[in-house]
Design an enzyme around this catalytic site. Structure first.
Site, PDB file in Angstrom:
ATOM      1  CB  CYS A 156     -14.039  -6.037   0.806  1.00  0.00           C
ATOM      2  SG  CYS A 156     -13.076  -4.600   1.242  1.00  0.00           S
TER       3      CYS A 156
ATOM      4  NE  ARG B  44     -11.949   4.268   1.019  1.00  0.00           N
ATOM      5  CZ  ARG B  44     -10.873   3.522   1.177  1.00  0.00           C
ATOM      6  NH1 ARG B  44      -9.831   4.016   1.814  1.00  0.00           N
ATOM      7  NH2 ARG B  44     -10.842   2.284   0.710  1.00  0.00           N
TER       8      ARG B  44
ATOM      9  CD  GLN C 113      -8.996   0.788  -2.765  1.00  0.00           C
ATOM     10  OE1 GLN C 113      -9.973   0.057  -2.895  1.00  0.00           O
ATOM     11  NE2 GLN C 113      -8.382   0.960  -1.621  1.00  0.00           N
TER      12      GLN C 113
ATOM     13  CG  ASP D 287      -9.552  -3.631  -3.934  1.00  0.00           C
ATOM     14  OD1 ASP D 287      -8.696  -4.087  -3.155  1.00  0.00           O
ATOM     15  OD2 ASP D 287     -10.741  -3.470  -3.623  1.00  0.00           O
TER      16      ASP D 287
ATOM     17  CG  HIS E 286     -10.806  -8.519  -1.899  1.00  0.00           C
ATOM     18  ND1 HIS E 286     -11.296  -7.586  -2.776  1.00  0.00           N
ATOM     19  CD2 HIS E 286     -10.634  -7.882  -0.710  1.00  0.00           C
ATOM     20  CE1 HIS E 286     -11.427  -6.428  -2.136  1.00  0.00           C
ATOM     21  NE2 HIS E 286     -11.039  -6.584  -0.879  1.00  0.00           N
TER      22      HIS E 286
ATOM     23  CE  LYS F   1      -4.074   0.137   7.218  1.00  0.00           C
ATOM     24  NZ  LYS F   1      -3.946   1.128   6.213  1.00  0.00           N
TER      25      LYS F   1
ATOM     26  CG  HIS G 106      -8.976  -6.963   2.377  1.00  0.00           C
ATOM     27  ND1 HIS G 106     -10.236  -6.488   2.134  1.00  0.00           N
ATOM     28  CD2 HIS G 106      -9.099  -7.858   3.378  1.00  0.00           C
ATOM     29  CE1 HIS G 106     -11.087  -7.074   2.976  1.00  0.00           C
ATOM     30  NE2 HIS G 106     -10.428  -7.900   3.739  1.00  0.00           N
TER      31      HIS G 106
HETATM   32 ZN   LIG Z   1     -10.890  -5.164   0.619  1.00  0.00          ZN
END
Ligand SMILES: [Zn+2]
Ligand SMILES: [Zn+2]
Length: 613
Positions: free
Chosen positions: A308, A337, A355, A357, A359, A441, A487
């Site tokens: 992010c 992580r 991910q 991912d 945004h 979320k 996200h």
């Molecule tokens: Zn994010």
């Protein structure tokens, strides 16, 4: 993006991410099945005491799919020799358990003082340690007795008597560290389960057998898809060539689809200065999942747990106006992580994962539509991969954990999420405490071929990070306003997604994903030249092909191809050369007879194109 964090360390929550049967989970103490399973564990404990006089339990909780008991074999042995139990002892222990259940002994709770508890359990150092911990937290100490001969230190709840326990079974034996830490002593653990009826137990056992056949760790090795080993490090995946083909297909597909939807793709680094993560709030609220800082020329850097704050840089790179919004930034991004070694589980829980991912930066007015569009994208994707059943969980703030931002912003974000979910027409349920630290979320829990549920895609609405990073856009009225951030990761983690696909397809990937789409099997050496010609034609048509020219019988080659779950085996001999054909064997369907090479190519291409399952 955040998965469940601190709570994930308790056994009950941890089981949530593993494969599980959707119908018979008992994850909460309030669940009657949970109480029955915990009572069955007490019966196991009592049976041990009847069979082995000095037996000393360390702990014995109910878990998502049953219960377990941990004991110290050195402490529990007779005449100081360790208590050695193997699966061969199970029938004898089960017979004793059945007796206790038949005796229908009442189970009774009693609250006692810490001094009484210490006296009662003075010969068991594990219980003494637990009593001290309870004492420190100022918690009440309770015991549960079963009939007159058995008493356990236990928070409960339990069912009223042993006769109310349904069908049970002891399952397996394993080693487990006290408190899950390798610094502590290794204990012996016995797993068991119970269900209200014999039929439910039998169904569950059958399903477990099925699940074993589909285990992604075993199939991943057999099909040469990935490896995780200590030489590289625990929880770190090496994607082997065949697994990488699957991943590349998925990535290419995602990138293409996202471009169509107006996303722009970027690349960002794997580390960043610590101050970036302090600003984003991760350092304060997400630190337990992050690796320690590294020193680079006197400045502290962190390996990224999320992307992010880096995508935010594409937004702040230049001034933005309402005309630039929605601004959608995507990346197939690897993140890191911390997971305890005991929590790692094949590809399902790893320390480095990737991910899909993205945004989305948008005006508050656009947030519901953007959320909805992501939501519909996820639904479309799951259908393509063959998942038609799922539940949606909307995670909202709880009073127990720490979050960024004011209540007012949270309320606004939750309102937007709920309104988007309502207009999607999907069923959803609200779960307190499952929010990200910056906003509510929605998580997709998909059901696989065995009815097991998996947590995958996620969409999150965030009013907090835009504020912390001072993001603005110039609105129609010329004023500077703060955008909203969404996200999202539809598949979640690609490692996890591969595990789920392997288990759902039982390793038999649909043609578009299969690492080898067709194998060519020449009947004899004299057919090799023709086999090469067929292979070239297929390769030219972008079909992934392997030529099996080893010195083995045709039937052995066919068998190997089937074990490798290759969708098409093409056998070529004299007849095929004459007719310019291939004899086609399709996985799951058997012999399709002879087809012209060109006809086979168009058939396979169509299935690849349409992503036929
Ligand atoms: Zn994010
Ligand atoms: Zn108990």
């Amino acid at each position: 993006m955040r998965k469940s964090t601190n709570k994930a360390r308790k056994p009950v929550k941890r089981a949530k991410i593993r494969q599980k049967q959707a119908s018979k989970q008992a994850s909460k103490p309030a669940d009657p099945l949970y109480a029955m399973r915990h009572s069955c564990e007490h019966v196991l404990h009592q049976a041990f005491l009847r069979l082995y006089r000095n037996f000393k339990e360390a702990i014995g909780p109910a878990i998502n799919e049953g219960f377990y008991i941990d004991f110290d074999p050195d402490l529990s042995g007779e005449n100081k020799s360790p208590l050695k139990i193997s699966e061969a002892d199970f029938p004898r222990i089960e017979a004793e358990m059945a007796k206790i259940i038949k005796e229908n002994l009442p189970i009774k709770r009693k609250v006692i003082t810490s001094t009484q508890a210490k006296k009662l359990f003075k010969n068991n150092p594990y219980k003494i340690e637990l009593i001290k911990e309870h004492g420190k937290k100022g918690e009440k100490i309770s015991t549960y007795s079963t009939g007159k001969e058995f008493i356990a230190l236990c928070a409960g709840p339990h069912i009223e008597s042993t006769g109310k326990i349904g069908a049970f079974k002891l399952l397996s034996i394993a080693g487990a560290y006290w408190h899950g830490s390798e610094k502590n002593k290794m204990l012996t653990r016995i797993y068991g389960t119970c269900f209200p009826t014999q039929k439910e137990l039998d169904d569950w056992l059958k399903q477990q057998e099925q699940a074993k056949k589909r285990d992604h760790r075993r199939l991943g090795k057999e099909l040469e898809l990935f490896t995780i080993n200590d030489e590289v490090g625990q929880g770190l995946t090496i994607w082997l060539p065949k697994g990488s083909i699957i991943r590349r297909e998925i990535e290419d597909f995602m990138v293409k689809e996202q471009i169509k939807m107006g996303y722009q793709h970027v690349y960002s680094p794997h580390i960043g200065v610590k101050s970036l993560w302090v600003k984003s709030g991760h350092w304060d609220l997400y630190r337990e999942k992050m690796y320690s800082p590294m020193d680079v020329e006197g400045i502290e850097y962190l390996i990224k747990p999320m992307t992010c704050p880096m995508h935010i840089q594409s937004y702040t790179f230049k001034p933005r106006s309402y005309r630039d919004l929605p601004f959608r930034i995507a990346e197939i991004a690897s993140v890191y992580r911390y997971e305890q070694s005991g929590e790692l589980n094949g590809l399902l829980r790893v320390r480095a994962f990737t991910q899909d991912d993205a945004h989305v930066f948008c005006t508050p007015d656009q947030a519901v539509d953007e959320f909805l569009s992501v939501f519909n994208f996820i639904r479309r994707l799951y259908k393509i991969f063959g998942f038609c059943h799922y539940r949606v969980r909307l995670g909202v703030k709880s009073s127990k954990e720490k979050y960024l931002g004011s209540n007012k912003l949270w309320q606004e974000a939750e309102k937007k999420a709920i309104s988007a979910l309502k207009s999607s027409g999907s069923d959803f349920f609200i779960s307190k405490g499952d929010a990200a630290f910056y906003g509510p979320k929605a998580d997709f829990l998909i059901k696989d071929a065995l009815g097991r549920e998996w947590q995958c895609g996620t969409v999150q609405i965030d009013f907090m990070l835009p504020e912390r990073f001072g993001l603005v856009y110039t609105d129609k009225d010329g004023k500077e306003k703060t955008p909203v951030m969404i996200h999202r990761a539809p598949l979640g983690s690609l490692e996890r997604w591969l595990a789920i696909l392997i288990e759902n397809y039982e390793g038999a990937f649909p043609v578009w994903l299969a690492p080898v789409q067709a194998q060519i099997i020449p009947v004899a050496d004299r057919h090799l030249e023709y086999a090469n010609k067929v292979a070239k034609a297929l390769k030219d048509a972008d079909i992934r092909v392997e030529l099996k020219d080893e010195q083995e019988t045709v039937s052995k080659k066919i068998r190997n191809g089937e074990l490798q779950k290759v969708p098409y085996l093409l056998i070529v001999g004299d007849r095929e050369i004459q007719g310019n054909t291939v004899a086609v064997r399709q996985r799951g369907k058997g012999d399709l007879g002879a087809m012209l090479i060109t006809a086979f190519i168009s058939k396979a291409k169509k299935e690849i194109e349409e992503k036929t399952i």
